[in-house]
Design a protein around this motif. Structure first.
Motif, short mmCIF file in Angstrom:
data_model
loop_
_atom_site.label_atom_id
_atom_site.label_comp_id
_atom_site.label_asym_id
_atom_site.label_seq_id
_atom_site.Cartn_x
_atom_site.Cartn_y
_atom_site.Cartn_z
N GLY A 183 11.52 121.44 -41.63
CA GLY A 183 10.89 120.20 -42.23
C GLY A 183 9.81 120.73 -42.98
N THR A 184 9.30 119.95 -43.75
CA THR A 184 7.63 120.40 -44.41
C THR A 184 6.68 119.26 -43.94
N ASP A 185 5.23 119.77 -44.38
CA ASP A 185 4.26 119.60 -43.95
C ASP A 185 3.06 119.60 -44.69
N ILE A 186 2.47 118.27 -45.30
CA ILE A 186 1.29 118.45 -46.04
C ILE A 186 -0.09 117.72 -45.51
N GLY A 187 0.48 116.95 -44.34
CA GLY A 187 -0.64 116.31 -43.62
C GLY A 187 -0.31 115.96 -42.06
N GLY A 188 0.81 116.61 -41.97
CA GLY A 188 1.40 116.40 -40.47
C GLY A 188 2.67 116.25 -40.49
N SER A 189 3.63 116.45 -41.37
CA SER A 189 5.03 115.69 -41.53
C SER A 189 6.04 116.56 -40.82
N VAL A 190 5.62 117.86 -40.40
CA VAL A 190 6.33 118.61 -39.13
C VAL A 190 5.71 118.15 -37.86
N ARG A 191 4.61 118.08 -37.61
CA ARG A 191 3.89 117.99 -36.26
C ARG A 191 3.97 116.45 -35.83
N LEU A 192 3.81 115.51 -36.72
CA LEU A 192 3.87 114.16 -36.41
C LEU A 192 5.12 113.60 -36.06
N PRO A 193 6.29 113.85 -36.76
CA PRO A 193 7.83 113.49 -36.17
C PRO A 193 8.00 114.21 -34.77
N ALA A 194 7.72 115.61 -34.71
CA ALA A 194 8.08 116.42 -33.70
C ALA A 194 7.26 115.92 -32.50
N GLY A 195 6.12 115.28 -32.62
CA GLY A 195 5.19 114.73 -31.67
C GLY A 195 6.00 113.41 -31.00
N ARG A 218 0.60 122.24 -48.59
CA ARG A 218 1.97 122.15 -48.32
C ARG A 218 2.69 123.40 -47.78
N CYS A 219 3.27 122.99 -46.57
CA CYS A 219 3.94 124.00 -45.59
C CYS A 219 5.31 123.57 -45.43
N ALA A 220 6.06 124.43 -44.82
CA ALA A 220 7.14 124.28 -44.36
C ALA A 220 7.32 124.75 -43.03
N GLY A 221 8.06 124.37 -41.97
CA GLY A 221 8.26 124.95 -40.80
C GLY A 221 9.40 124.53 -39.82
N PRO A 222 9.66 125.28 -38.66
CA PRO A 222 10.63 124.85 -37.84
C PRO A 222 10.23 123.67 -37.02
N MET A 223 11.33 122.78 -36.80
CA MET A 223 11.24 121.65 -35.75
C MET A 223 12.55 121.66 -34.67
N THR A 224 12.28 122.27 -33.51
CA THR A 224 13.33 122.62 -32.46
C THR A 224 12.96 122.15 -31.13
N PRO A 225 13.92 122.25 -30.24
CA PRO A 225 13.97 121.60 -28.99
C PRO A 225 12.90 122.73 -28.16
N SER A 226 12.66 124.11 -28.48
CA SER A 226 12.16 124.90 -27.85
C SER A 226 11.27 125.74 -28.65
N VAL A 227 10.24 126.56 -28.16
CA VAL A 227 9.27 127.25 -28.82
C VAL A 227 10.27 128.53 -29.40
N ALA A 228 11.08 128.96 -28.42
CA ALA A 228 11.89 130.34 -28.89
C ALA A 228 12.97 130.18 -29.99
N ASP A 229 13.28 128.82 -29.88
CA ASP A 229 14.25 128.25 -31.27
C ASP A 229 13.42 128.36 -32.52
N SER A 230 12.12 128.09 -32.56
CA SER A 230 11.02 127.99 -33.74
C SER A 230 10.97 129.56 -34.06
N ALA A 231 10.78 130.30 -32.98
CA ALA A 231 10.42 131.88 -33.11
C ALA A 231 11.61 132.39 -33.90
N LEU A 232 12.81 132.10 -33.47
CA LEU A 232 13.79 132.72 -34.26
C LEU A 232 13.97 132.39 -35.79
N LEU A 233 13.84 130.98 -35.81
CA LEU A 233 13.51 130.76 -37.56
C LEU A 233 12.63 131.58 -38.11
#
Length: 475
Positions: A183-195, A218-233
């Motif tokens: 996803g992408t995130d400029i004010g929480g757009s990855v973390r908010l829906p992940a939460g 503006r950033c982009a980052g992984p949204m995954t079921p686990s920390v390890a999956d995000s690390a891979l991305l």
């Protein structure tokens, strides 16, 4: 070589395995990318009527790419570390030949002439972008509400909102459309829906993951079921690209870093955002319990004050309204009727703001840079809520559903975009109604691996989530 004849329930279980386990099965030829993709397509087809997470879902093309991956694995010559692995990217991330509707019916559908940096890195490493994920109009809502896309819903309770603006990515990941989503995130757009959907969502230091177009925060980052999956991305998507003038020099960081030994660390606990919605009692209790988990293992927990003020939040609101009204003014007047009324009303007031007010509003981004940096004086990392509320209806544009109060829910997340610090959301419990609650972990600027180390430690203490919502029980 196709995989052995697996029972439907076994294929369903495979879809919930971490990405590295699947890739290892591809490499050993215990599992074929074609069989995995076929199972994923069946899950998507069973689930999409409920959650509406995807756009440009192309199963036949995905199967063709899976067959090519199967051939490469058979020859022992994969393209890269993600060869054959399905992944989604948010609609705002360009893929060559596909239009970028920005979640709104108002803009012309013009095919992108090239991939965005993230899409290029994924394709170079062999990933299969089998679909794109939905977002709201102009990516400016914490909601799955869009005039272009179907209404995305929270898989944990489809009457509720997945959050946004990476709404579809959150819905897809929580519903089990494979483990890898961006996803992408400029004010929480990855973390908010992940939460709100129980995921691990990571917002890197600004510039760590090259993007195009780039903008303040503006950033982009992984949204995954686990920390390890995000690390891979992160190993793939953080590679350099000159199109992002804000990008950092590339570093081969160890996102697979071991769980942090928190004994002796000083962690700030921020329970007051300074303005906006106060944390719901259930959110507050879950985050405080998480802080106690860190304290029990030797961390020193220090209550800290907010980094945000009402002046800062309202100033940014004015600047963003003006920016988006400028984008909308370039459209033919008749297209304005195709914009979500909530967004149109919100942005139109930016056209009435004085140049001085807009400039003063933008200056608040630098005020936030100052306060966010100062917050780490003597502090190794900061813990806080991600979302102040537990959930809200699927068809609301935001937790307040009021265009005059559009950003009351981003007070815990948005300052770290402006300050450029890395931050994540990781599930820290569930409400009585069964909805996920997110813990935010923030580290100083450039200390991205500190977030991963702390999140990995907390994930180990918490244990895996075992009750992900699934709609393909007959698979």
């Amino acid at each position: 070589m196709a995989s052995p004849q697996l029972k439907p329930t076994q294929m369903s279980d495979l879809l919930d395995q971490p990405a590295r386990a699947i890739l290892a099965s591809f490499q050993s030829r215990v599992l074929s990318p074609v069989d995995y993709m076929s199972a994923l397509i069946s899950r998507v087809e069973a689930s999409e009527p409920h959650v509406a997470a995807l756009w440009n879902f192309r199963p036949e093309q995905a199967l063709e790419q899976a067959r090519a991956s199967e051939s490469r694995w058979a020859k022992g010559a994969p393209l890269g570390p993600l060869d054959g692995m399905p992944v989604t990217v948010k609609e705002l991330i360009a893929t060559k030949g596909d239009p970028i509707p920005l979640g709104t019916a108002a803009v012309p559908l013009v095919p992108a002439t090239q991939n965005a940096p993230i899409a290029d890195r994924l394709i170079e490493d062999g990933a299969i972008i089998f679909a794109k994920t939905t977002c709201p109009d102009y990516g400016m809502l914490s909601s799955g509400l869009s005039t272009f896309h179907a209404l995305s819903r929270n898989p944990w309770d489809v009457t509720q909102n997945p959050g946004g603006s990476s709404a579809g990515a959150a819905s897809a990941a929580a519903a089990g459309y494979g483990p890898l989503h961006i996803g992408t995130d400029i004010g929480g757009s990855v973390r908010l829906p992940a939460g709100w959907t129980g995921l691990f969502g990571f917002k890197p230091s600004l510039g760590r993951v090259p993007i195009d177009p780039y903008y303040t925060g503006r950033c982009a980052g992984p949204m995954t079921p686990s920390v390890a999956d995000s690390a891979l991305l992160m190993h793939s998507i953080s590679r350099a690209d000159t199109r992002d003038a804000t990008s950092l020099p590339y570093e081969a960081l160890d996102y697979d870093i071991a769980a942090a030994d928190v004994s002796g660390m000083t962690l700030g606990l921020m329970m007051d955002a300074g303005c906006g919605i106060d944390p719901d009692p259930e959110v507050r209790a879950a985050v405080l319990q998480a802080a106690k988990d860190f304290e029990k293992r030797g961390a020193k927990i220090v209550p800290i004050g907010p980094v945000l003020t009402r002046t800062m939040l309202d100033g940014l609101d004015v600047a963003w309204r003006a920016r988006f009204w400028g984008m909308m003014e370039s459209l033919p007047q008749e297209n304005h009727a195709r914009i979500l009324p909530y967004i149109l009303e919100w942005a139109r007031e930016g056209g009435n703001a004085s140049p001085v007010a807009v400039a003063q509003g933008y200056e608040q981004t630098f005020a936030m840079r100052k306060t966010t940096v100062a917050a780490f004086d003597g502090i190794d990392a900061i813990l806080s809520p991600v979302n102040p509320n537990v959930s809200y209806p699927a068809d609301w544009a935001s937790p307040t559903n009021d265009p005059q109060k559009p950003f009351e829910h981003i007070a815990f997340t948005m300052p770290w975009n402006m300050g450029e610090q890395p931050a994540c959301s990781i599930n820290c419990g569930f409400s009585r109604s069964g909805m996920p609650i997110g813990l935010q972990i923030v580290a100083p600027r450039f200390a991205d691996t500190t977030v991963f180390a702390l999140a990995r430690a907390y994930e180990q203490w918490r244990g895996p989530i075992t009750n992900w919502p699934r709609f393909d029980t007959a698979l």
